[in-house]
Design a protein around this motif. Sequence first.
Motif, PDB file in Angstrom:
ATOM      1  N   PHE A  52     -34.652  16.877-109.877  1.00  0.00           N
ATOM      2  CA  PHE A  52     -35.205  17.465-108.651  1.00  0.00           C
ATOM      3  C   PHE A  52     -34.433  16.967-107.435  1.00  0.00           C
ATOM      4  O   PHE A  52     -34.117  17.747-106.524  1.00  0.00           O
ATOM      5  N   ALA A  53     -34.160  15.672-107.402  1.00  0.00           N
ATOM      6  CA  ALA A  53     -33.454  15.085-106.256  1.00  0.00           C
ATOM      7  C   ALA A  53     -32.059  15.690-106.109  1.00  0.00           C
ATOM      8  O   ALA A  53     -31.630  16.027-104.995  1.00  0.00           O
ATOM      9  N   ALA A  54     -31.365  15.853-107.225  1.00  0.00           N
ATOM     10  CA  ALA A  54     -30.016  16.441-107.188  1.00  0.00           C
ATOM     11  C   ALA A  54     -30.070  17.883-106.697  1.00  0.00           C
ATOM     12  O   ALA A  54     -29.252  18.314-105.862  1.00  0.00           O
ATOM     13  N   ALA A  55     -31.036  18.639-107.204  1.00  0.00           N
ATOM     14  CA  ALA A  55     -31.171  20.046-106.798  1.00  0.00           C
ATOM     15  C   ALA A  55     -31.509  20.157-105.319  1.00  0.00           C
ATOM     16  O   ALA A  55     -30.921  20.974-104.595  1.00  0.00           O
ATOM     17  N   LEU A  56     -32.445  19.343-104.855  1.00  0.00           N
ATOM     18  CA  LEU A  56     -32.850  19.403-103.444  1.00  0.00           C
ATOM     19  C   LEU A  56     -31.722  18.951-102.516  1.00  0.00           C
ATOM     20  O   LEU A  56     -31.566  19.476-101.411  1.00  0.00           O
ATOM     21  N   PHE A  57     -30.926  17.994-102.964  1.00  0.00           N
ATOM     22  CA  PHE A  57     -29.774  17.548-102.174  1.00  0.00           C
ATOM     23  C   PHE A  57     -28.795  18.707-101.971  1.00  0.00           C
ATOM     24  O   PHE A  57     -28.310  18.949-100.851  1.00  0.00           O
ATOM     25  N   LEU A  58     -28.510  19.444-103.055  1.00  0.00           N
ATOM     26  CA  LEU A  58     -27.578  20.575-102.952  1.00  0.00           C
ATOM     27  C   LEU A  58     -28.154  21.708-102.102  1.00  0.00           C
ATOM     28  O   LEU A  58     -27.427  22.360-101.342  1.00  0.00           O
ATOM     29  N   THR A 113     -20.072  29.361 -99.667  1.00  0.00           N
ATOM     30  CA  THR A 113     -20.316  27.971-100.073  1.00  0.00           C
ATOM     31  C   THR A 113     -21.805  27.721-100.257  1.00  0.00           C
ATOM     32  O   THR A 113     -22.227  27.059-101.208  1.00  0.00           O
ATOM     33  N   SER A 114     -22.601  28.265 -99.344  1.00  0.00           N
ATOM     34  CA  SER A 114     -24.049  28.101 -99.423  1.00  0.00           C
ATOM     35  C   SER A 114     -24.608  28.691-100.720  1.00  0.00           C
ATOM     36  O   SER A 114     -25.452  28.081-101.389  1.00  0.00           O
ATOM     37  N   ILE A 148     -26.786  28.074-106.300  1.00  0.00           N
ATOM     38  CA  ILE A 148     -26.720  28.371-107.734  1.00  0.00           C
ATOM     39  C   ILE A 148     -26.563  27.078-108.536  1.00  0.00           C
ATOM     40  O   ILE A 148     -27.217  26.878-109.571  1.00  0.00           O
ATOM     41  N   ALA A 149     -25.704  26.178-108.031  1.00  0.00           N
ATOM     42  CA  ALA A 149     -25.520  24.895-108.705  1.00  0.00           C
ATOM     43  C   ALA A 149     -26.819  24.094-108.694  1.00  0.00           C
ATOM     44  O   ALA A 149     -27.154  23.421-109.681  1.00  0.00           O
ATOM     45  N   ALA A 150     -27.546  24.193-107.592  1.00  0.00           N
ATOM     46  CA  ALA A 150     -28.798  23.441-107.452  1.00  0.00           C
ATOM     47  C   ALA A 150     -29.830  23.861-108.492  1.00  0.00           C
ATOM     48  O   ALA A 150     -30.384  23.029-109.213  1.00  0.00           O
ATOM     49  N   ILE A 151     -30.096  25.159-108.587  1.00  0.00           N
ATOM     50  CA  ILE A 151     -31.139  25.608-109.519  1.00  0.00           C
ATOM     51  C   ILE A 151     -30.670  25.527-110.969  1.00  0.00           C
ATOM     52  O   ILE A 151     -31.503  25.545-111.895  1.00  0.00           O
ATOM     53  N   ALA A 152     -29.361  25.407-111.172  1.00  0.00           N
ATOM     54  CA  ALA A 152     -28.845  25.274-112.536  1.00  0.00           C
ATOM     55  C   ALA A 152     -29.198  23.915-113.133  1.00  0.00           C
ATOM     56  O   ALA A 152     -29.323  23.788-114.359  1.00  0.00           O
ATOM     57  N   ILE A 153     -29.397  22.911-112.284  1.00  0.00           N
ATOM     58  CA  ILE A 153     -29.657  21.552-112.796  1.00  0.00           C
ATOM     59  C   ILE A 153     -31.029  21.464-113.485  1.00  0.00           C
ATOM     60  O   ILE A 153     -31.107  21.102-114.664  1.00  0.00           O
ATOM     61  N   PRO A 154     -32.143  21.810-112.801  1.00  0.00           N
ATOM     62  CA  PRO A 154     -33.433  21.798-113.512  1.00  0.00           C
ATOM     63  C   PRO A 154     -33.495  22.845-114.623  1.00  0.00           C
ATOM     64  O   PRO A 154     -34.219  22.655-115.609  1.00  0.00           O
ATOM     65  N   SER A 155     -32.739  23.927-114.473  1.00  0.00           N
ATOM     66  CA  SER A 155     -32.699  24.944-115.526  1.00  0.00           C
ATOM     67  C   SER A 155     -32.019  24.399-116.773  1.00  0.00           C
ATOM     68  O   SER A 155     -32.442  24.690-117.901  1.00  0.00           O
ATOM     69  N   TRP A 156     -30.973  23.624-116.582  1.00  0.00           N
ATOM     70  CA  TRP A 156     -30.301  22.968-117.714  1.00  0.00           C
ATOM     71  C   TRP A 156     -31.262  22.034-118.428  1.00  0.00           C
ATOM     72  O   TRP A 156     -31.320  21.993-119.660  1.00  0.00           O
ATOM     73  N   LEU A 157     -32.045  21.297-117.642  1.00  0.00           N
ATOM     74  CA  LEU A 157     -33.036  20.387-118.227  1.00  0.00           C
ATOM     75  C   LEU A 157     -34.067  21.170-119.042  1.00  0.00           C
ATOM     76  O   LEU A 157     -34.465  20.748-120.137  1.00  0.00           O
ATOM     77  N   ALA A 158     -34.489  22.322-118.516  1.00  0.00           N
ATOM     78  CA  ALA A 158     -35.432  23.175-119.241  1.00  0.00           C
ATOM     79  C   ALA A 158     -34.811  23.691-120.537  1.00  0.00           C
ATOM     80  O   ALA A 158     -35.478  23.778-121.575  1.00  0.00           O
ATOM     81  N   PHE A 176     -33.973  29.624-115.038  1.00  0.00           N
ATOM     82  CA  PHE A 176     -33.023  29.969-113.976  1.00  0.00           C
ATOM     83  C   PHE A 176     -33.511  31.193-113.195  1.00  0.00           C
ATOM     84  O   PHE A 176     -33.431  31.222-111.959  1.00  0.00           O
ATOM     85  N   ILE A 177     -34.019  32.195-113.904  1.00  0.00           N
ATOM     86  CA  ILE A 177     -34.518  33.407-113.235  1.00  0.00           C
ATOM     87  C   ILE A 177     -35.741  33.072-112.370  1.00  0.00           C
ATOM     88  O   ILE A 177     -35.883  33.577-111.251  1.00  0.00           O
ATOM     89  N   ILE A 178     -36.621  32.225-112.894  1.00  0.00           N
ATOM     90  CA  ILE A 178     -37.799  31.809-112.116  1.00  0.00           C
ATOM     91  C   ILE A 178     -37.359  31.161-110.808  1.00  0.00           C
ATOM     92  O   ILE A 178     -37.825  31.522-109.723  1.00  0.00           O
ATOM     93  N   GLU A 179     -36.465  30.187-110.910  1.00  0.00           N
ATOM     94  CA  GLU A 179     -36.022  29.467-109.711  1.00  0.00           C
ATOM     95  C   GLU A 179     -35.225  30.372-108.776  1.00  0.00           C
ATOM     96  O   GLU A 179     -35.306  30.236-107.546  1.00  0.00           O
TER      97      GLU A 179
END
Length: 372
Positions: free
Chosen positions: A8-14, A26-27, A32-42, A106-109
């Motif tokens: 969560f911290a990594a995603a929110l930072f991005l 860039t934004s 996309i990179a941000a929501i990919a992190i918790p999605s990867w965990l899922a 990923f779609i949810i986020e």
Amino acid sequence: MLIYIMAFAAALFLIKKAENSKNRFTSRVLCIAAIAIPSWLAGCRAEGIGYDTKLYGVVAYEFSLQHSARELILEYSGDSPAFWVLWHFFSSVFRDIFAPQFAVEFIIEFCVLTALKKTEEEDETFHVWIGMAVYYFVFYSYSLNIMRQSLALAIVLVGYQAYLRKGKYVKFALLSACTMAVHTTALFGLVVLVIDMVYEKYFSETLAKRYGFLVLALSASGLFLLSYRSILSRIAAIFPRFLHYLSTSIHFQSTMSALSMFVMIVAFIFAVKMILLRGSSEMNFYYDLLILGIPLFLTNLYSNDTYRLSFYFFYVMILTMPDAFSHVTEFDEIQASNASILRIALLVVLLLFWYMMFDRWGTNDIIPYIFK
């Protein structure tokens, strides 16, 4: 627990970096990179991390490897066909359960982020990262369990911002109706539509009328609580999926404990709004919707899992929390200072919610995290 907090911290930072970026491309990449992190965990979670993963996730994945999407839909009695088509596609193409689990999250986020971005486009003081923080700490763990409803909730949330808030009722009704192909509880999007139409026509003009609306709505909710079995039985006659929400067991302690945590979040949102005296008047209905979610949550005292229906009301805290912090500028030093303190308090409240609900009480069976 720590692995979730780190994700969560990594995603929110991005996401925060994306907000500050002046380059649109860039934004988008950062988001996309941000929501990919918790999605990867899922995607990497083992069977049983999230009760429904074991109940139907793994079973549907293994079934998809040997059968067509049509057969998968029929296997589940034609319920949630759009979700099964999505699950079957990623299962059969990639032949690894990581793919459908990652894709759904990923779609949810992406939908949640889209709803927040639509608001940010209209108000540059609206902070997307705050809304995503609410999603991660309050609703993310539910998406590891009730995957179908979580996807439906995220789609309806986009409809709230794109159509409902702007009075495009027909488009919102069509979106909600179509989303029932993901999960039949999206029917409650139409309930929210009816409430909003009545609210906008008769109660939205003054604060006194808003209070009147809440009194009437809460009174109606009380009547609903008294007759909910009869109402749900009639709904289940049309949509059999709702039979799942009828039971004879009493869930007093668990219901009141969980509700206390949601009430804590709702109370914090109103406290921020009162202290900062900010927020958009266009969001007033969503603030009132949060209050109406409380009696709907209470139906879980008597009926199995009906608290989930209240999420169609509570999900708007993803929008109202950042709205309560909006319109604060650095030129108003006192309010800016108060907002900074309240943002720290927000993180404390969200961490407390996460710890109590998912670590201490074990809601959704997501802790300890186990890789597949």
